[in-house]
Write an enzyme that holds these catalytic residues in place. Structure first.
Site, PDB file in Angstrom:
ATOM      1  N   ASP A  81     -21.237 -58.107  24.045  1.00  0.00           N
ATOM      2  CA  ASP A  81     -22.448 -58.366  23.244  1.00  0.00           C
ATOM      3  C   ASP A  81     -22.880 -59.825  23.435  1.00  0.00           C
ATOM      4  O   ASP A  81     -22.055 -60.745  23.300  1.00  0.00           O
ATOM      5  CB  ASP A  81     -22.093 -58.092  21.767  1.00  0.00           C
ATOM      6  CG  ASP A  81     -23.292 -58.095  20.853  1.00  0.00           C
ATOM      7  OD1 ASP A  81     -24.397 -57.774  21.317  1.00  0.00           O
ATOM      8  OD2 ASP A  81     -23.106 -58.407  19.653  1.00  0.00           O
ATOM      9  N   HIS A 179     -30.835 -60.987  13.422  1.00  0.00           N
ATOM     10  CA  HIS A 179     -29.411 -60.859  13.112  1.00  0.00           C
ATOM     11  C   HIS A 179     -29.135 -61.323  11.691  1.00  0.00           C
ATOM     12  O   HIS A 179     -29.875 -62.134  11.141  1.00  0.00           O
ATOM     13  CB  HIS A 179     -28.576 -61.695  14.095  1.00  0.00           C
ATOM     14  CG  HIS A 179     -28.627 -61.157  15.488  1.00  0.00           C
ATOM     15  ND1 HIS A 179     -29.335 -61.740  16.494  1.00  0.00           N
ATOM     16  CD2 HIS A 179     -28.050 -60.056  16.030  1.00  0.00           C
ATOM     17  CE1 HIS A 179     -29.198 -61.036  17.606  1.00  0.00           C
ATOM     18  NE2 HIS A 179     -28.419 -60.006  17.356  1.00  0.00           N
ATOM     19  N   GLY A 180     -28.041 -60.812  11.115  1.00  0.00           N
ATOM     20  CA  GLY A 180     -27.601 -61.302   9.812  1.00  0.00           C
ATOM     21  C   GLY A 180     -28.144 -60.489   8.648  1.00  0.00           C
ATOM     22  O   GLY A 180     -28.674 -59.385   8.829  1.00  0.00           O
ATOM     23  N   HIS A 210     -31.337 -54.768  18.501  1.00  0.00           N
ATOM     24  CA  HIS A 210     -30.365 -55.673  17.873  1.00  0.00           C
ATOM     25  C   HIS A 210     -30.785 -55.890  16.418  1.00  0.00           C
ATOM     26  O   HIS A 210     -31.877 -55.531  16.009  1.00  0.00           O
ATOM     27  CB  HIS A 210     -30.349 -57.021  18.610  1.00  0.00           C
ATOM     28  CG  HIS A 210     -29.597 -56.951  19.899  1.00  0.00           C
ATOM     29  ND1 HIS A 210     -28.420 -57.633  20.107  1.00  0.00           N
ATOM     30  CD2 HIS A 210     -29.831 -56.248  21.037  1.00  0.00           C
ATOM     31  CE1 HIS A 210     -27.975 -57.363  21.324  1.00  0.00           C
ATOM     32  NE2 HIS A 210     -28.812 -56.526  21.911  1.00  0.00           N
ATOM     33  N   ASN A 253     -27.588 -51.742  17.367  1.00  0.00           N
ATOM     34  CA  ASN A 253     -26.474 -52.682  17.126  1.00  0.00           C
ATOM     35  C   ASN A 253     -26.277 -52.966  15.638  1.00  0.00           C
ATOM     36  O   ASN A 253     -27.208 -53.411  14.962  1.00  0.00           O
ATOM     37  CB  ASN A 253     -26.777 -54.015  17.805  1.00  0.00           C
ATOM     38  CG  ASN A 253     -26.651 -53.959  19.309  1.00  0.00           C
ATOM     39  OD1 ASN A 253     -26.569 -52.880  19.891  1.00  0.00           O
ATOM     40  ND2 ASN A 253     -26.628 -55.114  19.942  1.00  0.00           N
TER      41      ASN A 253
HETATM   42  P1  13P Z   1     -26.814 -57.204  12.629  1.00  0.00           P
HETATM   43  O1  13P Z   1     -26.625 -58.649  12.297  1.00  0.00           O
HETATM   44  O2  13P Z   1     -28.089 -56.682  12.033  1.00  0.00           O
HETATM   45  O3  13P Z   1     -25.662 -56.367  12.290  1.00  0.00           O
HETATM   46  O4  13P Z   1     -27.025 -57.111  14.225  1.00  0.00           O
HETATM   47  C1  13P Z   1     -25.908 -57.101  15.076  1.00  0.00           C
HETATM   48  C2  13P Z   1     -26.291 -57.267  16.486  1.00  0.00           C
HETATM   49  O5  13P Z   1     -27.433 -57.215  16.890  1.00  0.00           O
HETATM   50  C3  13P Z   1     -25.183 -57.491  17.438  1.00  0.00           C
HETATM   51  O6  13P Z   1     -25.646 -57.766  18.714  1.00  0.00           O
HETATM   52  O1  G3H Z   2     -25.391 -60.674  17.398  1.00  0.00           O
HETATM   53  C1  G3H Z   2     -24.379 -61.160  16.943  1.00  0.00           C
HETATM   54  C2  G3H Z   2     -23.294 -60.263  16.498  1.00  0.00           C
HETATM   55  O2  G3H Z   2     -23.468 -59.910  15.163  1.00  0.00           O
HETATM   56  C3  G3H Z   2     -21.954 -60.885  16.762  1.00  0.00           C
HETATM   57  O3  G3H Z   2     -21.713 -61.914  15.881  1.00  0.00           O
HETATM   58  O4  G3H Z   2     -21.172 -63.790  17.456  1.00  0.00           O
HETATM   59  O5  G3H Z   2     -20.515 -63.894  15.039  1.00  0.00           O
HETATM   60  O6  G3H Z   2     -19.340 -62.316  16.596  1.00  0.00           O
HETATM   61  P1  G3H Z   2     -20.601 -63.051  16.265  1.00  0.00           P
HETATM   62 ZN    ZN Z   3     -27.470 -58.881  18.777  1.00  0.00          ZN
END
Ligand code: 13P
Ligand code: G3H
Ligand code: ZN
Length: 316
Positions: A81, A179-180, A210, A253
Site C-alpha cells: 500500500d 485518509h483517516g 482509497h 481500501n
Molecule cells: P482509510 O483511512 O479511510 O481507512 O483509508 C485507508 C487507505 O486508503 C489505505 O490505503
Molecule cells: O493510506 C494509509 C493507510 O491507512 C496506511 O496507514 O501508513 O499509517 O500504515 P499507515
Molecule cells: Zn490509501
C-alpha cells in the site's frame, strides 16, 4: 490460497468490490481471515511502508503465510500500500507480493508517469501487477500531508492518458475521499460524476478507492465514552460502496475503521477491568470484533459469498 490481484479483479469487475484491508499485527490478521471466511469473501491484505517498519516486514510476511495455512479456504492477494519506488522494487524482488502500489501522485503528471512506468516495467517482468495513483486525496499518507483545499479530484481525460502511458493495471482515483477519520466537513458523498466519466473513458479498467473507511459513529461514541477524545469525525457512506463498484471501483481500501475497532475494544476492556494488565483477553475480544466488522463490510462491498464462484472460475 494467495492469488494474483488481477485474478480477483477479473472476477469482481463491475459486480462487486474486493475489500483491501491493512494489517500491522497478528490480531488484525486473525480477525481479517476469520471475517473473510465467515462471510465467504475474497480479499486483499495490504501492507503499508509504516506496517513494514513496525516490528519487522519479515514478521508480517510470516504471519500472513501462517494465516493462509490456518485458513486454507481463504482466497486473497498480498499488496504493498502506498509504496515509493524503492519499496516497490523490494516487494517485487521479495517474491511474496501479488501487487504493488506506486504512489507518485504528489509529483507532476510527467514525473508520476515516468516513475510509474519504471515500476510497471520491473513488476510486469515478474508477473506482478501495479496500482498507481492520479489526483490527490486529502489527509495523511505516511509523511505527506494534503489539506482538503489542496486535494484534487482525478481528471478523467488525464486518467486515460496516464493508463495508456504507464501500462499500470489499476488506478487509484481521487473521488472525494481522504485518509483517516475526518473525511468530510460538509456533505458526505462520493463524486459519482467523476467516476462515471472515468469509467466511460476506461471501460473494464479496475479503479481503486482509497480512504474508504466509514468511521462508524457508534464506534466513535463508544471510544469517547471510554475516555477517548475524537471530535468531528466523518467517513464514507458504506451504502455507496456497491454503487461505486458498479462504476468500476474494484478495490476498496479500509484501514482507519479497523483502528477504531481496536481502540474501542481496548479502551472499554481496560476501563471495565482497571486492575488487569494481561493484553490477551482484550486481544481475543478484538479478533472476534474485527472479524465481525470485516464480515459486515464484505456484505456491503458485495464480496460476501463470492468464494465458491471465484474458486470455480479459478479452476481450484
Ligand atoms: P482509510 O483511512 O479511510 O481507512 O483509508 C485507508 C487507505 O486508503 C489505505 O490505503
Ligand atoms: O493510506 C494509509 C493507510 O491507512 C496506511 O496507514 O501508513 O499509517 O500504515 P499507515
Ligand atoms: Zn490509501
Amino acid at each position: 490460497m494467495i492469488v494474483t490481484t488481477g485474478q480477483l479483479f477479473k472476477h469482481a469487475y463491475g459486480k462487486y468490490a474486493v475489500g483491501a484491508y491493512n494489517i500491522n499485527n497478528a490480531e488484525q490478521a486473525m480477525g481479517l481471515f476469520k471475517g473473510c471466511i465467515s462471510s465467504q469473501a475474497p480479499f486483499i491484505i495490504q501492507i503499508s511502508k509504516g506496517a513494514r517498519k513496525y516490528t519487522d516486514k519479515r514478521v508480517l510476511e510470516a504471519i500472513i503465510r501462517a494465516a493462509g495455512e490456518i485458513f486454507p479456504d481463504a482466497i486473497f492477494a498480498v499488496h504493498l500500500d502506498h509504496g515509493d519506488e524503492q519499496t516497490c522494487y523490494e516487494c517485487i524482488d521479495s517474491g511474496f507480493f501479488s501487487s504493488v502500489m506506486i504512489d507518485a501522485s504528489h509529483e507532476s503528471f510527467d514525473q508520476n508517469v515516468a516513475i510509474t512506468k519504471r515500476v510497471v516495467d520491473k513488476a510486469h517482468a515478474t508477473g506482478i501487477s501495479v496500482e498507481a495513483e492520479l489526483g490527490m486525496l486529502g489527509g495523511v499518507e505516511e509523511d505527506i500531508k494534503v489539506d482538503e483545499g489542496h486535494a484534487m479530484l482525478t481528471n478523467p481525460e488525464e486518467a486515460k492518458d496516464f493508463v495508456a502511458k504507464t501500462g499500470c493495471d489499476s488506478l487509484a482515483c481521487a473521488i472525494g475521499t481522504s485518509h483517516g477519520a475526518f473525511k468530510f466537513k460538509g456533505k458526505q458523498s462520493l463524486h459519482f460524476d467523476v467516476l462515471q466519466k472515468i469509467k466511460a473513458l476506461l471501460p473494464g479498467f479496475p479503479l481503486v478507492m482509497h480512504g474508504s473507511s466509514s468511521v462508524p459513529q457508534d464506534e466513535v461514541a463508544r471510544i469517547n465514552a471510554a475516555g477517548g477524545k475524537i471530535a468531528g469525525s466523518m467517513g464514507v457512506d458504506p451504502n455507496e460502496y456497491l454503487p461505486a463498484a458498479k462504476l468500476g471501483v474494484t478495490k476498496v481500501n479500509i484501514d482507519t475503521d479497523g483502528r477504531l475497532v481496536w481502540t474501542r475494544v481496548h479502551r472499554e476492556y481496560f476501563r471495565d477491568n482497571p486492575g488487569d494488565f494481561d493484553f490477551r483477553p482484550a486481544g481475543k475480544i478484538f479478533i472476534e470484533e474485527y472479524a465481525k466488522f470485516i464480515a459486515s463490510r464484505n456484505v456491503l462491498l458485495g464480496s460476501a459469498n463470492q468464494l465458491a464462484d471465484l474458486r470455480k472460475s479459478l479452476g481450484k
